[in-house]
Design a protein around this motif. Structure first.
Motif, PDB file in Angstrom:
ATOM      1  N   GLN A 183     -67.002  63.086  44.596  1.00 26.33           N
ATOM      2  CA  GLN A 183     -67.724  63.986  45.323  1.00 26.33           C
ATOM      3  C   GLN A 183     -67.281  64.736  46.334  1.00 26.33           C
ATOM      4  OE1 GLN A 183     -70.755  60.646  45.778  1.00 26.33           O
ATOM      5  NE2 GLN A 183     -71.958  61.702  44.377  1.00 26.33           N
ATOM      6  N   ILE A 184     -66.227  64.306  47.308  1.00 25.30           N
ATOM      7  CA  ILE A 184     -65.791  64.955  48.274  1.00 25.30           C
ATOM      8  C   ILE A 184     -64.567  65.607  48.293  1.00 25.30           C
ATOM      9  CG2 ILE A 184     -67.045  63.479  50.048  1.00 25.30           C
ATOM     10  CD1 ILE A 184     -64.634  61.798  50.416  1.00 25.30           C
ATOM     11  N   THR A 185     -63.887  65.557  47.144  1.00 20.97           N
ATOM     12  CA  THR A 185     -62.634  66.163  46.756  1.00 20.97           C
ATOM     13  C   THR A 185     -62.619  66.778  45.454  1.00 20.97           C
ATOM     14  OG1 THR A 185     -61.442  64.171  47.944  1.00 20.97           O
ATOM     15  CG2 THR A 185     -60.178  65.851  46.639  1.00 20.97           C
ATOM     16  N   PRO A 186     -62.650  68.273  45.636  1.00 19.02           N
ATOM     17  CA  PRO A 186     -62.844  68.871  44.255  1.00 19.02           C
ATOM     18  C   PRO A 186     -61.631  68.929  43.416  1.00 19.02           C
ATOM     19  CG  PRO A 186     -62.444  70.450  46.318  1.00 19.02           C
ATOM     20  CD  PRO A 186     -62.429  69.086  46.753  1.00 19.02           C
ATOM     21  N   ALA A 187     -61.860  69.387  42.171  1.00 21.22           N
ATOM     22  CA  ALA A 187     -60.790  69.183  41.489  1.00 21.22           C
ATOM     23  C   ALA A 187     -60.126  70.747  41.312  1.00 21.22           C
ATOM     24  CB  ALA A 187     -61.114  68.915  39.831  1.00 21.22           C
ATOM     25  N   VAL A 188     -58.976  70.498  41.848  1.00 26.24           N
ATOM     26  CA  VAL A 188     -58.047  72.025  41.890  1.00 26.24           C
ATOM     27  C   VAL A 188     -56.507  71.567  41.313  1.00 26.24           C
ATOM     28  CG1 VAL A 188     -59.197  72.652  43.981  1.00 26.24           C
ATOM     29  CG2 VAL A 188     -57.375  71.264  44.176  1.00 26.24           C
ATOM     30  N   LYS A 189     -55.961  72.856  41.320  1.00 24.03           N
ATOM     31  CA  LYS A 189     -54.533  72.381  40.886  1.00 24.03           C
ATOM     32  C   LYS A 189     -53.747  72.208  42.107  1.00 24.03           C
ATOM     33  CE  LYS A 189     -54.537  76.092  37.059  1.00 24.03           C
ATOM     34  NZ  LYS A 189     -53.939  77.294  36.646  1.00 24.03           N
ATOM     35  N   LYS A 190     -52.842  71.086  41.612  1.00 23.76           N
ATOM     36  CA  LYS A 190     -52.083  70.579  42.966  1.00 23.76           C
ATOM     37  C   LYS A 190     -50.394  71.000  42.957  1.00 23.76           C
ATOM     38  CE  LYS A 190     -55.256  68.481  44.844  1.00 23.76           C
ATOM     39  NZ  LYS A 190     -55.508  68.401  46.220  1.00 23.76           N
ATOM     40  N   TYR A 191     -50.004  71.048  44.038  1.00 28.95           N
ATOM     41  CA  TYR A 191     -48.603  71.003  44.299  1.00 28.95           C
ATOM     42  C   TYR A 191     -48.184  69.922  44.958  1.00 28.95           C
ATOM     43  CZ  TYR A 191     -44.145  72.574  46.323  1.00 28.95           C
ATOM     44  OH  TYR A 191     -42.905  72.671  46.829  1.00 28.95           O
ATOM     45  N   ILE A 192     -47.179  69.074  44.408  1.00 24.15           N
ATOM     46  CA  ILE A 192     -46.722  67.812  45.084  1.00 24.15           C
ATOM     47  C   ILE A 192     -45.232  68.019  45.066  1.00 24.15           C
ATOM     48  CG2 ILE A 192     -46.539  65.507  44.574  1.00 24.15           C
ATOM     49  CD1 ILE A 192     -49.160  65.759  43.020  1.00 24.15           C
ATOM     50  N   GLU A 193     -44.689  67.765  46.424  1.00 24.56           N
ATOM     51  CA  GLU A 193     -43.344  67.946  46.735  1.00 24.56           C
ATOM     52  C   GLU A 193     -42.865  66.589  47.433  1.00 24.56           C
ATOM     53  OE1 GLU A 193     -42.687  71.069  49.401  1.00 24.56           O
ATOM     54  OE2 GLU A 193     -43.553  70.145  51.056  1.00 24.56           O
ATOM     55  N   HIS A 246     -45.677  65.159  49.933  1.00 29.13           N
ATOM     56  CA  HIS A 246     -46.514  66.063  50.424  1.00 29.13           C
ATOM     57  C   HIS A 246     -47.479  66.162  48.953  1.00 29.13           C
ATOM     58  CE1 HIS A 246     -45.068  66.810  54.302  1.00 29.13           C
ATOM     59  NE2 HIS A 246     -43.818  67.250  53.981  1.00 29.13           N
ATOM     60  N   ILE A 247     -48.994  66.050  49.106  1.00 25.74           N
ATOM     61  CA  ILE A 247     -49.750  66.557  48.135  1.00 25.74           C
ATOM     62  C   ILE A 247     -50.380  67.856  48.682  1.00 25.74           C
ATOM     63  CG2 ILE A 247     -51.427  65.827  46.574  1.00 25.74           C
ATOM     64  CD1 ILE A 247     -50.407  63.076  46.734  1.00 25.74           C
ATOM     65  N   LYS A 248     -50.742  68.853  48.284  1.00 36.20           N
ATOM     66  CA  LYS A 248     -51.419  70.015  48.721  1.00 36.20           C
ATOM     67  C   LYS A 248     -52.031  70.631  47.541  1.00 36.20           C
ATOM     68  CE  LYS A 248     -47.239  71.031  51.400  1.00 36.20           C
ATOM     69  NZ  LYS A 248     -46.151  71.941  51.684  1.00 36.20           N
ATOM     70  N   ASN A 249     -53.143  71.599  47.807  1.00 32.62           N
ATOM     71  CA  ASN A 249     -53.777  72.606  46.823  1.00 32.62           C
ATOM     72  C   ASN A 249     -52.635  73.521  46.646  1.00 32.62           C
ATOM     73  OD1 ASN A 249     -55.984  70.960  47.134  1.00 32.62           O
ATOM     74  ND2 ASN A 249     -57.090  72.350  48.387  1.00 32.62           N
ATOM     75  N   GLN A 250     -52.463  74.117  45.495  1.00 31.07           N
ATOM     76  CA  GLN A 250     -51.804  75.431  45.010  1.00 31.07           C
ATOM     77  C   GLN A 250     -52.380  76.670  45.776  1.00 31.07           C
ATOM     78  OE1 GLN A 250     -51.017  76.124  41.006  1.00 31.07           O
ATOM     79  NE2 GLN A 250     -50.514  74.020  40.408  1.00 31.07           N
ATOM     80  N   LYS A 251     -51.471  77.285  46.338  1.00 28.50           N
ATOM     81  CA  LYS A 251     -52.029  78.474  46.971  1.00 28.50           C
ATOM     82  C   LYS A 251     -52.308  79.461  45.836  1.00 28.50           C
ATOM     83  CE  LYS A 251     -49.108  78.087  51.011  1.00 28.50           C
ATOM     84  NZ  LYS A 251     -48.146  78.377  51.910  1.00 28.50           N
ATOM     85  N   LYS A 252     -53.402  80.231  46.070  1.00 32.10           N
ATOM     86  CA  LYS A 252     -54.030  81.202  44.973  1.00 32.10           C
ATOM     87  C   LYS A 252     -53.319  82.525  45.099  1.00 32.10           C
ATOM     88  CE  LYS A 252     -58.096  78.596  44.645  1.00 32.10           C
ATOM     89  NZ  LYS A 252     -59.437  78.223  44.268  1.00 32.10           N
TER      90      LYS A 252
END
Length: 160
Positions: A5-15, A154-160
C-alpha cells in the motif's frame, strides 16, 4: 499499512557497489591502461573521480514492490574472467567477472520478488569505460580479484 500500500510496483534497478578502496584501485587501473572514465553511462561528461564502479544485479522488465534502499553486504569472491564490449555500438568496455556471492544475491532477490530481467542472460561485469574507441579488446593484465570487494547493495527505481 502494508508494504504494497505504501510502495508502488515499479521497474527496479539493483546493483552492488564496490568499496572505496576498490573504487580507487579500479580507477588507477583504468587510468594506467588508458581507459576513458570521463563519460557517464548516459553519455554526459563527468570528472574522472566521479566514475562509479558497480555491477548491475537486476534491471527489471517487470514491475515489483520492493522498497528502495542501501544494505551493507560483503562480496569478496570476485574472479576477473576477461574483457568484453557491450552496448549497441560495442563501445562499452567491461570486465567480465565470476562471483557465486553475486549470483546468490541475484537469485535470492529474483525468486523472492518474481523478477524478470531486461537481459535474461546474466553476465556479471564491471564497466571500465563507457567510451572505448579501440576495435580490439585490451591486451593488458586483468585486475587482481583480491582487490575487488563489494560493500553495498542498492535498490532503486529505474530512471524514466
Amino acid at each position: 499499512m502494508r508494504e504494497a500500500q505504501i510502495t508502488p510496483a515499479v521497474k527496479k534497478y539493483i546493483e552492488v557497489q564496490y568499496d572505496e578502496e576498490t573504487q580507487d584501485y579500479l580507477r588507477r587501473y583504468c587510468i594506467d591502461n588508458g581507459f576513458d572514465l570521463s563519460i557517464r553511462f548516459n553519455g554526459r561528461p563527468q570528472p574522472i573521480m566521479a566514475f562509479d564502479f558497480h555491477s548491475t544485479v537486476w534491471f527489471t522488465s517487470n514491475e515489483a514492490v520492493i522498497s528502495n534502499g542501501t544494505t551493507a553486504v560483503t562480496v569478496d569472491d570476485i574472479t576477473p574472467k576477461g574483457f568484453a564490449l557491450f552496448g549497441d555500438q560495442q563501445n562499452i568496455l567491461v570486465l567480465e567477472i565470476d562471483s557465486e556471492q553475486i549470483r546468490s544475491i541475484r537469485s535470492t532477490i529474483g525468486e523472492q520478488y518474481g523478477l524478470e530481467d531486461e537481459w535474461p542472460d546474466f553476465r556479471p561485469h564491471i564497466t571500465l569505460s563507457y567510451l572505448y574507441t579501440d576495435n580490439d579488446l585490451p591486451q593488458v593484465d586483468l585486475p587482481d580479484g583480491d582487490m575487488i570487494i563489494v560493500d553495498k547493495l542498492h535498490i532503486k527505481n529505474q530512471k524514466k
